[in-house]
Motif scaffolding. Structure first.
Motif, PDB file in Angstrom:
ATOM      1  N   GLY A   1       6.823  -9.629 -10.867  1.00 43.35           N
ATOM      2  CA  GLY A   1       6.045 -10.383 -10.379  1.00 43.35           C
ATOM      3  C   GLY A   1       6.445 -10.425  -8.675  1.00 43.35           C
ATOM      4  N   LYS A   2       7.167  -9.592  -8.340  1.00 46.47           N
ATOM      5  CA  LYS A   2       7.475  -9.259  -6.913  1.00 46.47           C
ATOM      6  C   LYS A   2       6.469  -8.786  -6.171  1.00 46.47           C
ATOM      7  N   ILE A   3       5.643  -7.602  -6.457  1.00 48.17           N
ATOM      8  CA  ILE A   3       4.798  -7.121  -5.739  1.00 48.17           C
ATOM      9  C   ILE A   3       3.568  -6.704  -6.528  1.00 48.17           C
ATOM     10  N   SER A   4       2.241  -6.397  -5.873  1.00 46.48           N
ATOM     11  CA  SER A   4       1.229  -5.736  -6.425  1.00 46.48           C
ATOM     12  C   SER A   4       1.142  -4.513  -5.560  1.00 46.48           C
ATOM     13  N   ILE A   5       0.640  -3.425  -6.128  1.00 41.59           N
ATOM     14  CA  ILE A   5       0.534  -2.044  -5.270  1.00 41.59           C
ATOM     15  C   ILE A   5      -0.686  -1.843  -5.392  1.00 41.59           C
ATOM     16  N   THR A   6      -1.391  -1.001  -4.201  1.00 48.14           N
ATOM     17  CA  THR A   6      -2.429  -0.529  -3.833  1.00 48.14           C
ATOM     18  C   THR A   6      -2.224   0.935  -3.706  1.00 48.14           C
ATOM     19  N   VAL A   7      -2.701   2.031  -4.373  1.00 48.42           N
ATOM     20  CA  VAL A   7      -2.442   3.355  -4.490  1.00 48.42           C
ATOM     21  C   VAL A   7      -3.591   3.999  -3.817  1.00 48.42           C
ATOM     22  N   THR A   8      -3.103   4.828  -2.895  1.00 47.46           N
ATOM     23  CA  THR A   8      -4.114   5.847  -1.764  1.00 47.46           C
ATOM     24  C   THR A   8      -4.000   7.268  -2.039  1.00 47.46           C
ATOM     25  N   LYS A   9      -5.125   7.813  -1.896  1.00 45.08           N
ATOM     26  CA  LYS A   9      -4.972   9.178  -1.853  1.00 45.08           C
ATOM     27  C   LYS A   9      -5.900   9.551  -0.747  1.00 45.08           C
ATOM     28  N   ARG A  10      -5.118  10.422   0.110  1.00 51.12           N
ATOM     29  CA  ARG A  10      -5.702  10.448   1.640  1.00 51.12           C
ATOM     30  C   ARG A  10      -6.558   9.618   2.305  1.00 51.12           C
ATOM     31  N   GLY A  11      -5.937   8.360   1.899  1.00 45.66           N
ATOM     32  CA  GLY A  11      -6.308   7.099   2.665  1.00 45.66           C
ATOM     33  C   GLY A  11      -7.284   6.318   2.030  1.00 45.66           C
ATOM     34  N   LYS A  12      -7.740   6.525   0.763  1.00 43.90           N
ATOM     35  CA  LYS A  12      -8.951   5.842  -0.190  1.00 43.90           C
ATOM     36  C   LYS A  12      -7.941   5.338  -1.204  1.00 43.90           C
TER      37      LYS A  12
ATOM     38  N   CYS B   1       7.395   5.750  -9.653  1.00 45.64           N
ATOM     39  CA  CYS B   1       6.666   4.813 -10.334  1.00 45.64           C
ATOM     40  C   CYS B   1       7.489   3.861 -11.047  1.00 45.64           C
ATOM     41  N   LEU B   2       8.527   4.295 -11.886  1.00 48.02           N
ATOM     42  CA  LEU B   2       9.147   3.470 -12.744  1.00 48.02           C
ATOM     43  C   LEU B   2       9.755   2.441 -12.041  1.00 48.02           C
ATOM     44  N   SER B   3      10.142   2.554 -11.051  1.00 48.74           N
ATOM     45  CA  SER B   3      11.166   1.637 -10.318  1.00 48.74           C
ATOM     46  C   SER B   3       9.898   0.432  -9.747  1.00 48.74           C
ATOM     47  N   LEU B   4       8.681   1.119  -9.127  1.00 52.92           N
ATOM     48  CA  LEU B   4       7.769   0.063  -8.639  1.00 52.92           C
ATOM     49  C   LEU B   4       7.275  -0.649 -10.163  1.00 52.92           C
ATOM     50  N   PHE B   5       7.305  -0.194 -11.173  1.00 52.01           N
ATOM     51  CA  PHE B   5       6.586  -0.879 -12.197  1.00 52.01           C
ATOM     52  C   PHE B   5       7.565  -2.021 -12.615  1.00 52.01           C
ATOM     53  N   ASP B   6       8.805  -1.688 -12.510  1.00 52.19           N
ATOM     54  CA  ASP B   6       9.810  -2.717 -12.698  1.00 52.19           C
ATOM     55  C   ASP B   6       9.533  -3.996 -11.905  1.00 52.19           C
ATOM     56  N   GLU B   7       9.259  -3.616 -10.364  1.00 55.68           N
ATOM     57  CA  GLU B   7       9.139  -4.734  -9.385  1.00 55.68           C
ATOM     58  C   GLU B   7       7.870  -5.451  -9.688  1.00 55.68           C
ATOM     59  N   VAL B   8       6.810  -4.787 -10.188  1.00 54.16           N
ATOM     60  CA  VAL B   8       5.453  -5.336 -10.677  1.00 54.16           C
ATOM     61  C   VAL B   8       5.464  -6.202 -11.910  1.00 54.16           C
ATOM     62  N   GLU B   9       6.270  -5.930 -12.830  1.00 52.17           N
ATOM     63  CA  GLU B   9       6.436  -6.410 -14.031  1.00 52.17           C
ATOM     64  C   GLU B   9       7.147  -7.924 -13.693  1.00 52.17           C
TER      65      GLU B   9
ATOM     66  N   VAL C   1       0.853  -1.006  -0.037  1.00 55.20           N
ATOM     67  CA  VAL C   1       0.163  -0.148   0.066  1.00 55.20           C
ATOM     68  C   VAL C   1       0.924   1.336   0.126  1.00 55.20           C
ATOM     69  N   ILE C   2       0.729   1.963  -1.071  1.00 55.96           N
ATOM     70  CA  ILE C   2       1.456   3.226  -1.218  1.00 55.96           C
ATOM     71  C   ILE C   2       0.731   4.627  -1.266  1.00 55.96           C
ATOM     72  N   ASN C   3       1.142   5.690  -0.994  1.00 50.91           N
ATOM     73  CA  ASN C   3       0.502   6.752  -1.058  1.00 50.91           C
ATOM     74  C   ASN C   3       0.782   7.414  -2.480  1.00 50.91           C
ATOM     75  N   ILE C   4       0.033   8.082  -3.202  1.00 53.15           N
ATOM     76  CA  ILE C   4      -0.138   8.574  -4.627  1.00 53.15           C
ATOM     77  C   ILE C   4       1.286   9.378  -4.778  1.00 53.15           C
ATOM     78  N   THR C   5       1.624  10.357  -3.785  1.00 52.57           N
ATOM     79  CA  THR C   5       2.699  11.153  -3.958  1.00 52.57           C
ATOM     80  C   THR C   5       4.096  10.077  -3.888  1.00 52.57           C
ATOM     81  N   GLU C   6       4.221   9.187  -3.219  1.00 54.36           N
ATOM     82  CA  GLU C   6       5.129   8.386  -3.302  1.00 54.36           C
ATOM     83  C   GLU C   6       5.203   7.644  -4.637  1.00 54.36           C
ATOM     84  N   PHE C   7       3.985   7.089  -5.029  1.00 52.78           N
ATOM     85  CA  PHE C   7       3.849   6.480  -6.192  1.00 52.78           C
ATOM     86  C   PHE C   7       4.177   7.192  -7.415  1.00 52.78           C
ATOM     87  N   LYS C   8       4.137   8.441  -7.432  1.00 57.44           N
ATOM     88  CA  LYS C   8       4.414   9.404  -8.757  1.00 57.44           C
ATOM     89  C   LYS C   8       5.858   9.530  -8.482  1.00 57.44           C
ATOM     90  N   ALA C   9       6.532   9.577  -7.390  1.00 57.95           N
ATOM     91  CA  ALA C   9       8.026   9.770  -7.329  1.00 57.95           C
ATOM     92  C   ALA C   9       8.795   8.576  -7.708  1.00 57.95           C
TER      93      ALA C   9
END
Length: 94
Positions: free
Chosen positions: A34-45, A24-32, A14-22
């Motif tokens: 198959g290491k992680i899946s990401i739930t993106v939140t904005k103000r807790g939603k 995102c490229l390295s996170l997508f490498d990990e998703v690709e 689970v990651i905040n949208i601000t951190e996701f934006k910063a």
């Protein structure tokens, strides 16, 4: 997230949208990978989920239309000779 065959189960992060934006490229490498899946939140939603693509084999297209199309006429007996006038430069008969 769905898993298929012997696919390793990715951990959910689970990651905040601000951190996701910063990051995102390295996170997508990990998703690709198959290491992680990401739930993106904005103000807790939750605003989105990024997960690895499924590794399912595509279905064969052979026979996929079988039984779906019904012909009312035998195509071998249909007279299409008048349609060839267009190829010869003559207008389509009305």
């Amino acid at each position: 997230m769905t898993t298929c065959y012997n696919e390793p189960v990715a951990t959910n992060q689970v990651i905040n949208i601000t951190e996701f934006k910063a990051k995102c490229l390295s996170l997508f490498d990990e998703v690709e990978a198959g290491k992680i899946s990401i739930t993106v939140t904005k103000r807790g939603k939750v605003v989105g989920v990024v997960s690895p693509p499924s590794r399912r084999k595509p279905k064969s297209l052979a026979g996929s239309w079988a039984g779906r199309i019904k012909e009312n006429v035998d195509l071998a007996t249909v007279d299409t000779s008048d349609m060839w006038d267009v190829v010869n430069g003559r207008p389509w008969p009305k």
